[in-house]
Design a protein around this motif. Structure first.
Motif, PDB file in Angstrom:
ATOM      1  N   ALA A 171     -49.731  57.378  47.832  1.00  0.00           N
ATOM      2  CA  ALA A 171     -50.317  56.630  48.941  1.00  0.00           C
ATOM      3  C   ALA A 171     -51.828  56.836  49.001  1.00  0.00           C
ATOM      4  N   LEU A 172     -52.268  58.070  48.760  1.00  0.00           N
ATOM      5  CA  LEU A 172     -53.705  58.361  48.774  1.00  0.00           C
ATOM      6  C   LEU A 172     -54.422  57.641  47.640  1.00  0.00           C
ATOM      7  N   ALA A 173     -53.782  57.557  46.474  1.00  0.00           N
ATOM      8  CA  ALA A 173     -54.381  56.836  45.348  1.00  0.00           C
ATOM      9  C   ALA A 173     -54.543  55.358  45.682  1.00  0.00           C
ATOM     10  N   LEU A 174     -53.503  54.754  46.258  1.00  0.00           N
ATOM     11  CA  LEU A 174     -53.568  53.351  46.643  1.00  0.00           C
ATOM     12  C   LEU A 174     -54.622  53.130  47.725  1.00  0.00           C
ATOM     13  N   TYR A 175     -54.687  54.058  48.667  1.00  0.00           N
ATOM     14  CA  TYR A 175     -55.678  53.958  49.740  1.00  0.00           C
ATOM     15  C   TYR A 175     -57.099  54.033  49.191  1.00  0.00           C
ATOM     16  N   ALA A 176     -57.346  54.980  48.294  1.00  0.00           N
ATOM     17  CA  ALA A 176     -58.684  55.122  47.720  1.00  0.00           C
ATOM     18  C   ALA A 176     -59.088  53.869  46.954  1.00  0.00           C
ATOM     19  N   ALA A 177     -58.133  53.308  46.201  1.00  0.00           N
ATOM     20  CA  ALA A 177     -58.431  52.098  45.439  1.00  0.00           C
ATOM     21  C   ALA A 177     -58.668  50.907  46.360  1.00  0.00           C
ATOM     22  N   HIS A 178     -57.954  50.869  47.480  1.00  0.00           N
ATOM     23  CA  HIS A 178     -58.136  49.791  48.453  1.00  0.00           C
ATOM     24  C   HIS A 178     -59.505  49.884  49.114  1.00  0.00           C
ATOM     25  N   GLU A 179     -59.892  51.106  49.468  1.00  0.00           N
ATOM     26  CA  GLU A 179     -61.162  51.308  50.156  1.00  0.00           C
ATOM     27  C   GLU A 179     -62.361  51.233  49.217  1.00  0.00           C
ATOM     28  N   ARG A 180     -62.180  51.733  47.983  1.00  0.00           N
ATOM     29  CA  ARG A 180     -63.293  51.787  47.033  1.00  0.00           C
ATOM     30  C   ARG A 180     -62.862  51.248  45.666  1.00  0.00           C
ATOM     31  N   PRO A 181     -62.640  49.938  45.559  1.00  0.00           N
ATOM     32  CA  PRO A 181     -62.246  49.373  44.259  1.00  0.00           C
ATOM     33  C   PRO A 181     -63.318  49.540  43.196  1.00  0.00           C
ATOM     34  N   ASP A 182     -64.557  49.793  43.621  1.00  0.00           N
ATOM     35  CA  ASP A 182     -65.631  50.003  42.656  1.00  0.00           C
ATOM     36  C   ASP A 182     -65.492  51.316  41.902  1.00  0.00           C
ATOM     37  N   LEU A 183     -64.592  52.205  42.385  1.00  0.00           N
ATOM     38  CA  LEU A 183     -64.401  53.507  41.742  1.00  0.00           C
ATOM     39  C   LEU A 183     -63.160  53.549  40.852  1.00  0.00           C
ATOM     40  N   CYS A 184     -62.250  52.575  41.000  1.00  0.00           N
ATOM     41  CA  CYS A 184     -60.920  52.694  40.421  1.00  0.00           C
ATOM     42  C   CYS A 184     -60.636  51.619  39.381  1.00  0.00           C
ATOM     43  N   GLU A 185     -60.368  52.050  38.167  1.00  0.00           N
ATOM     44  CA  GLU A 185     -59.985  51.152  37.092  1.00  0.00           C
ATOM     45  C   GLU A 185     -58.522  50.742  37.220  1.00  0.00           C
ATOM     46  N   ALA A 186     -57.666  51.672  37.585  1.00  0.00           N
ATOM     47  CA  ALA A 186     -56.240  51.402  37.711  1.00  0.00           C
ATOM     48  C   ALA A 186     -55.604  52.467  38.593  1.00  0.00           C
ATOM     49  N   VAL A 187     -54.422  52.138  39.108  1.00  0.00           N
ATOM     50  CA  VAL A 187     -53.693  53.053  39.987  1.00  0.00           C
ATOM     51  C   VAL A 187     -52.231  53.090  39.553  1.00  0.00           C
ATOM     52  N   VAL A 188     -51.660  54.287  39.502  1.00  0.00           N
ATOM     53  CA  VAL A 188     -50.229  54.456  39.255  1.00  0.00           C
ATOM     54  C   VAL A 188     -49.643  55.263  40.401  1.00  0.00           C
ATOM     55  N   GLY A 189     -48.690  54.678  41.102  1.00  0.00           N
ATOM     56  CA  GLY A 189     -47.986  55.386  42.159  1.00  0.00           C
ATOM     57  C   GLY A 189     -46.596  55.752  41.705  1.00  0.00           C
ATOM     58  N   VAL A 190     -46.268  57.033  41.704  1.00  0.00           N
ATOM     59  CA  VAL A 190     -44.935  57.505  41.327  1.00  0.00           C
ATOM     60  C   VAL A 190     -44.206  57.872  42.618  1.00  0.00           C
ATOM     61  N   ASN A 191     -43.251  57.002  43.013  1.00  0.00           N
ATOM     62  CA  ASN A 191     -42.626  57.144  44.328  1.00  0.00           C
ATOM     63  C   ASN A 191     -43.674  57.306  45.420  1.00  0.00           C
ATOM     64  N   PRO A 192     -44.646  56.386  45.515  1.00  0.00           N
ATOM     65  CA  PRO A 192     -45.699  56.563  46.516  1.00  0.00           C
ATOM     66  C   PRO A 192     -45.173  56.393  47.932  1.00  0.00           C
ATOM     67  N   ALA A 193     -45.693  57.188  48.841  1.00  0.00           N
ATOM     68  CA  ALA A 193     -45.433  56.978  50.259  1.00  0.00           C
ATOM     69  C   ALA A 193     -46.229  55.757  50.702  1.00  0.00           C
ATOM     70  N   GLY A 194     -45.967  55.303  51.923  1.00  0.00           N
ATOM     71  CA  GLY A 194     -46.756  54.201  52.461  1.00  0.00           C
ATOM     72  C   GLY A 194     -46.000  52.910  52.621  1.00  0.00           C
ATOM     73  N   ALA A 195     -44.750  52.855  52.160  1.00  0.00           N
ATOM     74  CA  ALA A 195     -43.964  51.635  52.330  1.00  0.00           C
ATOM     75  C   ALA A 195     -43.417  51.565  53.757  1.00  0.00           C
ATOM     76  N   GLU A 196     -42.963  50.369  54.148  1.00  0.00           N
ATOM     77  CA  GLU A 196     -42.336  50.233  55.449  1.00  0.00           C
ATOM     78  C   GLU A 196     -41.083  51.097  55.509  1.00  0.00           C
ATOM     79  N   LEU A 197     -40.890  51.751  56.649  1.00  0.00           N
ATOM     80  CA  LEU A 197     -39.718  52.595  56.833  1.00  0.00           C
ATOM     81  C   LEU A 197     -38.950  52.120  58.057  1.00  0.00           C
ATOM     82  N   SER A 198     -37.655  51.977  57.928  1.00  0.00           N
ATOM     83  CA  SER A 198     -36.814  51.618  59.065  1.00  0.00           C
ATOM     84  C   SER A 198     -36.694  52.829  59.984  1.00  0.00           C
ATOM     85  N   ASP A 199     -36.205  52.583  61.203  1.00  0.00           N
ATOM     86  CA  ASP A 199     -35.965  53.699  62.115  1.00  0.00           C
ATOM     87  C   ASP A 199     -34.966  54.686  61.521  1.00  0.00           C
ATOM     88  N   GLU A 200     -33.966  54.158  60.794  1.00  0.00           N
ATOM     89  CA  GLU A 200     -32.974  55.029  60.167  1.00  0.00           C
ATOM     90  C   GLU A 200     -33.618  55.918  59.109  1.00  0.00           C
TER      91      GLU A 200
END
Length: 305
Positions: free
Chosen positions: A176-205
């Protein structure tokens, strides 16, 4: 050999072979414990298995990292003292920054290093404030966005040193932090790999399934093993109970408390989203890998990408 004696031997570096023989002798017992863990819910499964601390494991892993040629240093990033490991590579691609998950350390990302050093001039494993060998933040545990600022500062430093954008690879919170950094500063990031990244929608369950502090360390060890691994590595059982205890620390709970983010309603559906805008990273290439039951994906899948 007690944990104190193991730690003393490690510091003096006089009995490394004896230590690893002692650990190896536990393998059969740990395998039996794992099977009992599944059938008994963890209440008696770890009886007779050493209850080693995460701190000892970190000290052992630190020595192993140095023995493999890693640089190790702690320096300021975004107002915090942050520890990093780095391996010199021999590839012509961009530098790579590896980010661990919540409650983990840079050591957890080390298995990816052998596959990455042929591709990059330098592979850096950063440890978030309050994790691994990074000191606790002076003003208390950080929020997810504050961790994001630390990651951006590290990416900025690496991009400046290499004269080009970098690749970010993160697991769970690190994803999630990698995706966030790339979203905020695309000028710094060539590519992003998320391995089971947090940050997806979560149900109440799903939110209710997030573990909090554990009253029983044995039961907590069983639950954390189920959540973290597709196939639990046997050394984990040596520190599983202390890992369960660590899950209740303020550093971990601060992030879990912030996980719900905002409530999003669409018709009759109610879901919880993370505090990160992870739907679009801004990097030229983005890949996310999810394995069954939100467990850790195999490194080979990331290498294949």
């Amino acid at each position: 050999m007690s944990e104190d004696k193991l730690a003393e031997a490690l510091d003096q570096q006089t009995e490394p072979r004896r230590f690893w023989l002692a650990i190896a002798s536990q393998r059969k017992r740990l395998g039996l414990a794992a099977r009992r863990m599944l059938s008994q819910g963890g209440q008696l499964a770890l009886r007779g298995v050493p209850d080693l601390s995460l701190d000892l494991l970190m000290r052992l892993a630190h020595g192993a990292m140095l023995a493999q040629g890693a640089d190790s240093w702690t320096a300021p990033l975004s107002g915090h003292r942050v520890h990093r490991y780095a391996f010199a590579g021999y590839g012509a691609g961009p530098g790579i920054l590896l980010l661990h998950g919540l409650g983990g350390s840079g050591i957890s990302m080390a298995p990816l290093v052998p596959a990455l050093v042929p591709l990059a001039p330098r592979v850096v494993l950063m440890e978030l404030p309050g994790h691994g060998r990074s000191p606790d933040p002076v003003n208390g545990p950080l929020s997810a966005r504050e961790y994001g600022a630390v990651v951006i500062a590290c990416a900025k430093e690496m991009a400046r040193e290499h004269g080009r954008k970098i690749v970010l690879i993160g697991n769970s919170l690190g994803g999630a932090l990698a995706l966030y950094a790339a979203h905020e500063r695309p000028d710094l990031c060539e590519a992003v790999v998320g391995v089971n990244p947090a940050g997806a929608e979560l149900s109440d369950e799903a939110m209710s399934g997030l573990p909090r502090a554990f009253e029983d360390a044995n039961a907590g060890a069983a639950q954390m093993a189920h959540l973290l691994f597709h196939k639990t590595p046997w050394p984990f059982w040596l520190v599983a109970r202390d890992f369960a205890r660590h899950w209740g620390t303020p550093t971990v709970q601060r992030i879990i408390d912030g996980a719900p983010g905002t409530i999003v309603r669409s018709g009759s559906r109610s879901s919880r989203t993370s505090t990160f805008p992870c739907s679009s990273s801004g990097a030229r290439r983005t890949a996310c890998f999810h394995s069954a039951a939100w467990r850790i994906s195999r490194a080979s899948r990331a290498r294949a990408w």
